[in-house]
Design a protein around this motif. Structure first.
Motif, PDB file in Angstrom:
ATOM      1  N   PRO A   1       0.609  -1.330   0.293  1.00 17.32           N
ATOM      2  CA  PRO A   1      -0.072   0.265  -0.130  1.00 17.32           C
ATOM      3  C   PRO A   1       0.821   1.132   0.267  1.00 17.32           C
ATOM      4  CG  PRO A   1      -0.291  -1.077   1.993  1.00 17.32           C
ATOM      5  CD  PRO A   1       0.579  -2.922   1.245  1.00 17.32           C
ATOM      6  N   ASP A   2       1.662   1.193   0.375  1.00  9.83           N
ATOM      7  CA  ASP A   2       2.898   2.242   0.444  1.00  9.83           C
ATOM      8  C   ASP A   2       3.414   3.222  -0.976  1.00  9.83           C
ATOM      9  OD1 ASP A   2       4.542  -0.416   1.249  1.00  9.83           O
ATOM     10  OD2 ASP A   2       6.165   1.122   1.209  1.00  9.83           O
ATOM     11  N   GLU A   3       3.041   2.111  -1.510  1.00 10.12           N
ATOM     12  CA  GLU A   3       3.189   2.340  -2.760  1.00 10.12           C
ATOM     13  C   GLU A   3       2.664   2.429  -4.059  1.00 10.12           C
ATOM     14  OE1 GLU A   3       6.733  -1.692  -4.020  1.00 10.12           O
ATOM     15  OE2 GLU A   3       4.836  -2.498  -3.881  1.00 10.12           O
ATOM     16  N   VAL A   4       1.809   2.510  -3.686  1.00  8.03           N
ATOM     17  CA  VAL A   4       0.412   3.290  -4.222  1.00  8.03           C
ATOM     18  C   VAL A   4      -0.115   4.239  -3.840  1.00  8.03           C
ATOM     19  CG1 VAL A   4      -1.543   1.994  -4.908  1.00  8.03           C
ATOM     20  CG2 VAL A   4      -0.058   0.165  -4.877  1.00  8.03           C
ATOM     21  N   ARG A   5      -0.489   4.979  -5.209  1.00  4.23           N
ATOM     22  CA  ARG A   5      -1.050   6.399  -4.397  1.00  4.23           C
ATOM     23  C   ARG A   5      -2.327   6.728  -5.442  1.00  4.23           C
ATOM     24  NH1 ARG A   5       2.291   6.280  -2.319  1.00  4.23           N
ATOM     25  NH2 ARG A   5       4.615   6.861  -2.616  1.00  4.23           N
ATOM     26  N   LEU A   6      -2.897   5.865  -5.753  1.00  2.00           N
ATOM     27  CA  LEU A   6      -4.301   5.657  -6.712  1.00  2.00           C
ATOM     28  C   LEU A   6      -5.039   4.425  -6.807  1.00  2.00           C
ATOM     29  CD1 LEU A   6      -6.934   7.164  -7.358  1.00  2.00           C
ATOM     30  CD2 LEU A   6      -5.534   7.555  -9.976  1.00  2.00           C
ATOM     31  N   VAL A   7      -6.068   4.025  -6.510  1.00  2.00           N
ATOM     32  CA  VAL A   7      -6.940   2.751  -6.693  1.00  2.00           C
ATOM     33  C   VAL A   7      -8.424   2.987  -7.473  1.00  2.00           C
ATOM     34  CG1 VAL A   7      -7.508   1.503  -6.015  1.00  2.00           C
ATOM     35  CG2 VAL A   7      -5.620   1.347  -4.217  1.00  2.00           C
ATOM     36  N   VAL A   8      -8.840   2.729  -8.075  1.00  2.00           N
ATOM     37  CA  VAL A   8      -9.585   2.344  -9.386  1.00  2.00           C
ATOM     38  C   VAL A   8      -9.866   1.553  -9.389  1.00  2.00           C
ATOM     39  CG1 VAL A   8     -10.616   3.598 -11.372  1.00  2.00           C
ATOM     40  CG2 VAL A   8      -8.595   4.296 -10.350  1.00  2.00           C
ATOM     41  N   GLU A   9     -11.701   1.684  -9.127  1.00  2.00           N
ATOM     42  CA  GLU A   9     -12.121   0.165  -8.698  1.00  2.00           C
ATOM     43  C   GLU A   9     -14.182   0.672  -9.521  1.00  2.00           C
ATOM     44  OE1 GLU A   9     -12.215  -2.325  -8.272  1.00  2.00           O
ATOM     45  OE2 GLU A   9     -10.775  -2.873  -6.220  1.00  2.00           O
ATOM     46  N   VAL A  10     -14.034   0.266 -10.950  1.00  2.00           N
ATOM     47  CA  VAL A  10     -14.794   0.222 -11.890  1.00  2.00           C
ATOM     48  C   VAL A  10     -16.249  -0.757 -11.316  1.00  2.00           C
ATOM     49  CG1 VAL A  10     -15.847   0.219 -14.281  1.00  2.00           C
ATOM     50  CG2 VAL A  10     -13.410   1.633 -13.489  1.00  2.00           C
ATOM     51  N   VAL A  11     -17.042   0.094 -10.800  1.00  2.00           N
ATOM     52  CA  VAL A  11     -18.741  -1.283 -10.210  1.00  2.00           C
ATOM     53  C   VAL A  11     -19.103  -1.910 -11.366  1.00  2.00           C
ATOM     54  CG1 VAL A  11     -20.418  -0.775  -8.874  1.00  2.00           C
ATOM     55  CG2 VAL A  11     -18.850   0.914  -8.194  1.00  2.00           C
ATOM     56  N   SER A  12     -19.006  -2.655 -10.711  1.00  2.00           N
ATOM     57  CA  SER A  12     -19.936  -3.914 -11.879  1.00  2.00           C
ATOM     58  C   SER A  12     -20.997  -4.372 -10.471  1.00  2.00           C
ATOM     59  CB  SER A  12     -18.821  -4.869 -11.865  1.00  2.00           C
ATOM     60  OG  SER A  12     -17.888  -4.834 -13.076  1.00  2.00           O
ATOM     61  N   PRO A  13     -22.580  -5.491 -11.194  1.00  2.00           N
ATOM     62  CA  PRO A  13     -23.644  -5.997 -10.161  1.00  2.00           C
ATOM     63  C   PRO A  13     -22.683  -6.450  -9.766  1.00  2.00           C
ATOM     64  CG  PRO A  13     -24.105  -5.745 -12.741  1.00  2.00           C
ATOM     65  CD  PRO A  13     -23.018  -5.448 -12.440  1.00  2.00           C
ATOM     66  N   GLU A  14     -21.722  -7.127  -9.600  1.00  2.00           N
ATOM     67  CA  GLU A  14     -21.085  -8.756  -8.759  1.00  2.00           C
ATOM     68  C   GLU A  14     -20.202  -7.323  -7.555  1.00  2.00           C
ATOM     69  OE1 GLU A  14     -18.542  -9.910  -8.667  1.00  2.00           O
ATOM     70  OE2 GLU A  14     -17.151  -9.026 -10.089  1.00  2.00           O
ATOM     71  N   SER A  15     -19.714  -6.708  -8.437  1.00  2.00           N
ATOM     72  CA  SER A  15     -18.538  -6.448  -6.906  1.00  2.00           C
ATOM     73  C   SER A  15     -19.302  -4.957  -5.860  1.00  2.00           C
ATOM     74  CB  SER A  15     -17.427  -5.587  -8.084  1.00  2.00           C
ATOM     75  OG  SER A  15     -17.554  -4.404  -8.754  1.00  2.00           O
ATOM     76  N   ALA A  16     -20.603  -4.417  -6.557  1.00  2.00           N
ATOM     77  CA  ALA A  16     -20.853  -3.241  -6.265  1.00  2.00           C
ATOM     78  C   ALA A  16     -20.689  -3.260  -4.490  1.00  2.00           C
ATOM     79  CB  ALA A  16     -22.740  -3.450  -6.679  1.00  2.00           C
ATOM     80  N   HIS A  17     -20.815  -3.725  -4.075  1.00  2.00           N
ATOM     81  CA  HIS A  17     -20.698  -4.055  -2.034  1.00  2.00           C
ATOM     82  C   HIS A  17     -19.076  -3.849  -1.990  1.00  2.00           C
ATOM     83  CE1 HIS A  17     -21.731  -4.324   2.071  1.00  2.00           C
ATOM     84  NE2 HIS A  17     -20.585  -5.139   1.890  1.00  2.00           N
ATOM     85  N   ARG A  18     -19.106  -4.545  -2.529  1.00  2.00           N
ATOM     86  CA  ARG A  18     -16.993  -4.128  -1.647  1.00  2.00           C
ATOM     87  C   ARG A  18     -16.289  -3.133  -2.794  1.00  2.00           C
ATOM     88  NH1 ARG A  18     -17.511 -10.027  -3.950  1.00  2.00           N
ATOM     89  NH2 ARG A  18     -16.597  -9.046  -6.193  1.00  2.00           N
ATOM     90  N   ASP A  19     -16.602  -2.530  -3.850  1.00  2.00           N
ATOM     91  CA  ASP A  19     -16.181  -1.411  -3.919  1.00  2.00           C
ATOM     92  C   ASP A  19     -16.658   0.240  -2.993  1.00  2.00           C
ATOM     93  OD1 ASP A  19     -14.760  -3.065  -6.415  1.00  2.00           O
ATOM     94  OD2 ASP A  19     -16.336  -2.127  -8.041  1.00  2.00           O
ATOM     95  N   ARG A  20     -18.196  -0.620  -2.901  1.00  2.00           N
ATOM     96  CA  ARG A  20     -18.572   0.867  -2.322  1.00  2.00           C
ATOM     97  C   ARG A  20     -17.905   0.910  -1.112  1.00  2.00           C
ATOM     98  NH1 ARG A  20     -24.331   0.200  -5.378  1.00  2.00           N
ATOM     99  NH2 ARG A  20     -23.671   0.940  -7.529  1.00  2.00           N
ATOM    100  N   THR A  21     -18.030  -0.150  -0.386  1.00  2.00           N
ATOM    101  CA  THR A  21     -17.665   0.109   0.961  1.00  2.00           C
ATOM    102  C   THR A  21     -16.296  -1.035   1.879  1.00  2.00           C
ATOM    103  OG1 THR A  21     -19.498  -2.428   1.251  1.00  2.00           O
ATOM    104  CG2 THR A  21     -20.431  -0.091   1.206  1.00  2.00           C
ATOM    105  N   VAL A  22     -16.740  -1.986   1.514  1.00  2.00           N
ATOM    106  CA  VAL A  22     -15.791  -2.602   1.474  1.00  2.00           C
ATOM    107  C   VAL A  22     -14.790  -2.453   1.581  1.00  2.00           C
ATOM    108  CG1 VAL A  22     -14.470  -5.160   2.004  1.00  2.00           C
ATOM    109  CG2 VAL A  22     -16.769  -4.617   2.205  1.00  2.00           C
TER     110      VAL A  22
END
Length: 193
Positions: free
Chosen positions: A104-125
């Motif tokens: 995580p110390d090497e990462v500056r930006l993370v991008v998640e594109v929401v899909s129906p199956e990943s919506a809960h994980r992307d938006r909250t978890v």
């Protein structure tokens, strides 16, 4: 019901650990580890998702300064029990042929594109886990009638939680993690009618 293959059985009672992902050649591509459990992408991605991730990857690569790299299909080892694979990331680390994850110390930006199956994980978890790991910037992109809507978050260091930094439609301009100006509508070709 058929029996689970041996490779799907956790190697210990506590479940899976981050390093176990590198020892699972039978696992489907894009397998993630969330709270010690394997998470599989069970349904194929929609073409909109793939076109958006590709368009955004190219756009960010064109704008990135020399000291950062834009990557896909790499996991981030947040801790011993969490190794998610974001759709896209911006890192200060070098890519090499044997590397399978970033810290995580090497990462500056993370991008998640929401899909129906990943919506809960992307938006909250993942929103919570990336912040707790100290990743400074998180974008969660939603499909709004075929157009991308980018929800931008910045890390509040003292609380290790993300603060909303804006919702962008049509265009996105941000000074961090580097100077970014995007025409969001050009990231995905228009739908044919």
């Amino acid at each position: 019901m058929t029996a689970l293959p041996d490779w799907m059985r956790p190697p210990r009672a506590e479940g899976w650990f981050a390093e176990d992902l590198d020892r699972l050649p039978e696992a489907p591509r894009h397998t993630e580890l969330i709270d010690g459990a394997l998470v599989f992408r069970l349904s194929p991605q929609r073409s909109w998702h793939g076109r958006l991730v590709t368009g955004l990857t190219v756009a960010l690569m064109e704008r990135a300064p020399a000291d950062v790299r834009v990557g896909r299909e790499m996991t981030i080892k947040l801790d011993e029990r969490n190794r998610p694979e974001p759709d896209l990331l911006v890192t200060t680390a070098d890519f090499d042929s044997v590397r399978t994850w970033f810290g995580p110390d090497e990462v500056r930006l993370v991008v998640e594109v929401v899909s129906p199956e990943s919506a809960h994980r992307d938006r909250t978890v993942k929103l919570r886990k990336y912040a707790e790991a100290g990743i400074p910037h998180y974008w969660c992109i939603e499909d709004e009638d075929g157009s991308p809507v980018v929800h931008v978050y910045e890390l509040d260091e003292p609380t290790r939680a993300y603060a909303p930094a804006g919702i962008f439609r049509g265009s996105l301009r941000r000074p961090v993690p580097f100077e970014i100006s995007l025409d969001l509508d050009k990231l995905t070709p228009p739908r044919r009618t």
